[in-house]
Design a protein around this motif. Sequence first.
Motif, PDB file in Angstrom:
ATOM      1  N   HIS A  65      -8.785  -1.440  -7.008  1.00 31.16           N
ATOM      2  CA  HIS A  65      -9.335  -0.359  -6.176  1.00 31.16           C
ATOM      3  C   HIS A  65      -8.675   0.978  -6.477  1.00 31.16           C
ATOM      4  O   HIS A  65      -9.295   2.023  -6.314  1.00 31.16           O
ATOM      5  CB  HIS A  65      -9.196  -0.727  -4.704  1.00 31.16           C
ATOM      6  CG  HIS A  65     -10.222  -1.713  -4.254  1.00 31.16           C
ATOM      7  ND1 HIS A  65     -10.171  -3.035  -4.593  1.00 31.16           N
ATOM      8  CD2 HIS A  65     -11.374  -1.556  -3.531  1.00 31.16           C
ATOM      9  CE1 HIS A  65     -11.224  -3.675  -4.076  1.00 31.16           C
ATOM     10  NE2 HIS A  65     -11.959  -2.804  -3.432  1.00 31.16           N
ATOM     11  N   ARG A  66      -7.433   0.948  -6.923  1.00 33.58           N
ATOM     12  CA  ARG A  66      -6.808   2.207  -7.320  1.00 33.58           C
ATOM     13  C   ARG A  66      -7.488   2.743  -8.556  1.00 33.58           C
ATOM     14  O   ARG A  66      -7.721   3.952  -8.688  1.00 33.58           O
ATOM     15  CB  ARG A  66      -5.318   1.988  -7.593  1.00 33.58           C
ATOM     16  CG  ARG A  66      -4.546   3.286  -7.791  1.00 33.58           C
ATOM     17  CD  ARG A  66      -3.075   3.027  -8.051  1.00 33.58           C
ATOM     18  NE  ARG A  66      -2.893   2.341  -9.326  1.00 33.58           N
ATOM     19  CZ  ARG A  66      -2.042   1.350  -9.508  1.00 33.58           C
ATOM     20  NH1 ARG A  66      -1.300   0.902  -8.529  1.00 33.58           N
ATOM     21  NH2 ARG A  66      -1.922   0.788 -10.703  1.00 33.58           N
ATOM     22  N   HIS A 104      -6.152  -6.783  -6.207  1.00 36.18           N
ATOM     23  CA  HIS A 104      -7.079  -5.986  -5.396  1.00 36.18           C
ATOM     24  C   HIS A 104      -6.624  -4.531  -5.346  1.00 36.18           C
ATOM     25  O   HIS A 104      -7.440  -3.598  -5.475  1.00 36.18           O
ATOM     26  CB  HIS A 104      -7.136  -6.587  -3.991  1.00 36.18           C
ATOM     27  CG  HIS A 104      -8.141  -5.949  -3.088  1.00 36.18           C
ATOM     28  ND1 HIS A 104      -7.824  -4.907  -2.230  1.00 36.18           N
ATOM     29  CD2 HIS A 104      -9.468  -6.199  -2.890  1.00 36.18           C
ATOM     30  CE1 HIS A 104      -8.896  -4.562  -1.546  1.00 36.18           C
ATOM     31  NE2 HIS A 104      -9.911  -5.325  -1.935  1.00 36.18           N
ATOM     32  N   ARG A 105      -5.332  -4.323  -5.170  1.00 37.59           N
ATOM     33  CA  ARG A 105      -4.804  -2.958  -5.098  1.00 37.59           C
ATOM     34  C   ARG A 105      -5.003  -2.225  -6.418  1.00 37.59           C
ATOM     35  O   ARG A 105      -5.455  -1.071  -6.458  1.00 37.59           O
ATOM     36  CB  ARG A 105      -3.309  -3.026  -4.758  1.00 37.59           C
ATOM     37  CG  ARG A 105      -2.561  -1.704  -4.923  1.00 37.59           C
ATOM     38  CD  ARG A 105      -2.745  -0.768  -3.764  1.00 37.59           C
ATOM     39  NE  ARG A 105      -2.271   0.564  -4.067  1.00 37.59           N
ATOM     40  CZ  ARG A 105      -0.985   0.962  -4.037  1.00 37.59           C
ATOM     41  NH1 ARG A 105      -0.050   0.077  -3.685  1.00 37.59           N
ATOM     42  NH2 ARG A 105      -0.659   2.196  -4.319  1.00 37.59           N
ATOM     43  N   ASN A 131       0.810  -1.221   0.000  1.00 36.36           N
ATOM     44  CA  ASN A 131       0.000   0.000   0.000  1.00 36.36           C
ATOM     45  C   ASN A 131       0.843   1.271   0.000  1.00 36.36           C
ATOM     46  O   ASN A 131       0.297   2.383  -0.066  1.00 36.36           O
ATOM     47  CB  ASN A 131      -0.986   0.009   1.170  1.00 36.36           C
ATOM     48  CG  ASN A 131      -0.295  -0.014   2.519  1.00 36.36           C
ATOM     49  OD1 ASN A 131       0.931   0.059   2.622  1.00 36.36           O
ATOM     50  ND2 ASN A 131      -1.089  -0.119   3.581  1.00 36.36           N
ATOM     51  N   CYS A 148       4.226  -0.858  -8.206  1.00 39.87           N
ATOM     52  CA  CYS A 148       3.178  -1.881  -8.121  1.00 39.87           C
ATOM     53  C   CYS A 148       3.077  -2.666  -9.435  1.00 39.87           C
ATOM     54  O   CYS A 148       2.952  -3.891  -9.429  1.00 39.87           O
ATOM     55  CB  CYS A 148       1.854  -1.212  -7.785  1.00 39.87           C
ATOM     56  SG  CYS A 148       0.514  -2.365  -7.416  1.00 39.87           S
TER      57      CYS A 148
END
Length: 430
Positions: free
Chosen positions: A426-427, A422-423, A6, A13
């Motif tokens: 959602h970003r 998931h990251r 995060n 990422c």
Amino acid sequence: MATPLNEMNPQECEALAKDVRERYAELKAKNLNLDLTRGKPSSEQLDFSQDLLALPGTDNYRAKDGVDVRNYGGVDGIVDIRELWAELIGVDAENLIAGDASSLNIMFDLISFAFAFGTNDSPQPWSKEPGAKWLCPVPGYDRHFTITEQFGFEMVNVPMLADGPDMDVVEDLARDPNVKGMWCVPIFSNPTGVTYSRETAERLATMETGAPDFRIVWDNAYAVHAFTDELPENPNVIEIAAEKGNPNRFWYMSSTSKITHAGAGVAFFASSKENLDWYRSIAGVRGIGPNKENQLAHAALFGDAEGARALMRKHAGSLAPKFEAVIGILGERLGGYGVAEWTEPKGGYFISLDVVPGTATRVWELAKEAGINLTKAGSAFPHGTDPDNRNIRLAPSLPPLDEVTDAMDGVAICVLLAAIEHRIEHRGAQ
């Protein structure tokens, strides 16, 4: 040290995502077929008790009080195994019944009997009390939850803490007269490995309950399943509850199922005299006594309580390296990314893995596609529903160590890939 996911910028990422996707593709290409689904003893562990197959012997058919084990009768089981097991788990042999196979069978019977006839403290059968509830520490044992689900109880989640269930929550909920009981695995709990503190045990024995027939199923399945010679304190809750004025509160369960041969064990039920008399009055109608030959065989195999402890040291030697491997791989592969937490139990059969909320099902799917079978996400919650979709139960006991290592390497890749997906998702939604 890895950068927490995060805290990564988009470029970092994406670079990590590319690397992990490549590793996942390599994982799938291995065409694995690995299983971490259930806490079964391995073949090596079963071999420790292979002498059972020749016991008690053709000329050995009498218990030490003269009972002929070949015949009917004896709902309490034979004194040989009852006295041995009572010493092993720290209860009075007079408060202990020895039965057949798995303690799960007796637990089902106890709920069935109470549902059909009521307990010795019940104003009426539980089946005539609509709205009956049952307290379920979570994450917990799926087969416990299946029993109360089968009988239509409303199951109420109770959070597990480091010393057992959150007792403030339990004490508050237990005041409801519709709450009939509670599941507990007090030592090396399934799946977290948590051991209840003495304070927790005493609060459970002492607390006020709205239902006069409130029962705690004290499923002490792992009381002697430590990975070292240091066993946790195992308080005699039957004695404590009697001292606190609630003598009938606990239905205490134990068994040899993961000590000798899992499919041919001896189950034990310990409780107050009044509870045992109630149980006998119905169990004596259901059947005409347990398999006393098998009980005598177990008594001969163990010899005494120290013999059982010696056998458990063999189990520890088999299990400990597998658990060390799981914990080591999780730390090495996932440490620093901030995408998972896991328990580090000192005994028992399970490790509880918490991943990024909302991704447990995806981890399970990725693992399955890669040939790694895990217990389905949510299995450690009533109705198989984890409200946070984050918990996975790991069971490393059955496969050989090299397969455990291969499986956990793969699981770590799946956890990280699901977290990255998931990251990114959602970003993009922000």
